[in-house]
Design an enzyme around this catalytic site. Sequence first.
Site, mmCIF file in Angstrom:
data_model
loop_
_atom_site.group_PDB
_atom_site.id
_atom_site.type_symbol
_atom_site.label_atom_id
_atom_site.label_comp_id
_atom_site.label_asym_id
_atom_site.label_seq_id
_atom_site.Cartn_x
_atom_site.Cartn_y
_atom_site.Cartn_z
ATOM 1 N N ASP A 1 62.390 -13.267 13.932
ATOM 2 C CA ASP A 1 63.299 -13.549 12.833
ATOM 3 C C ASP A 1 62.807 -14.834 12.168
ATOM 4 O O ASP A 1 62.004 -15.577 12.752
ATOM 5 C CB ASP A 1 64.718 -13.710 13.386
ATOM 6 N N ASP B 1 64.963 -17.243 9.593
ATOM 7 C CA ASP B 1 65.969 -18.300 9.469
ATOM 8 C C ASP B 1 66.631 -18.583 10.807
ATOM 9 O O ASP B 1 67.214 -17.686 11.427
ATOM 10 C CB ASP B 1 67.042 -17.895 8.459
#
Length: 223
Positions: free
Chosen positions: A7, A9
């Site tokens: 991922d 953020d």
Amino acid sequence: MRSVIFDLDGTLADTSGDLLAAANTCFRQMGVGDVLDPGVDQGVALRGGKRMLRVGLERLGRFDPEVVEAYYPVLLEAYAEDIDRRTVLYPGAMEAVAALSASGYGVGVCTNKPEGLADLLLSRLGVRDAFASLVGADTLPVRKPDPEPLREAARRAGGDPAKTLLVGDSDTDRNTAKAAGVPSVLVTFGPSGADMAALAPEALLERYEDLPALVVQLIGANS
């Protein structure tokens, strides 16, 4: 090939400052000033643009889904214009990425940030070329926690989707990996780090230096 998908953020980088600034641009345009606080709202920021707008409007007592939809493009434009002023990569993140690549893993990114913005941010940070794949919220017709973006990120990185591990920081990432039938590692150093253990991932990650060994433990080594 086995692959490790990240991922973006809250996992690879703390993007909360620039995201909150973009949301506050919207609130200033509404005439209410800065509503979200960089000191306390990092977790809100990492849940996405629409979540920030919703929380801010709820805080003002004037939530309206039509207002969220109307200002979301404004937020994206403001964010694109100032995407890397406050954003920092987490310590050790890129060293771990380099070590995994050197060990033969396909390494990619699967994010619910729009693909163009994710590509722009990684490029501005000087690390886009470290990742063999990038799948964003709008790359496919579906987004996380649907498992297909994760699988596509693995395929584009040259990996077998069934031999993939997802590194993330949220229930969305945990549920994505679970839906794909693969392990997840959730980081504990992000704004919601204290909540990660309750999600029961296959492993928790306190520092990136430990990731390569966890990957071998959970999905095996590439030989």
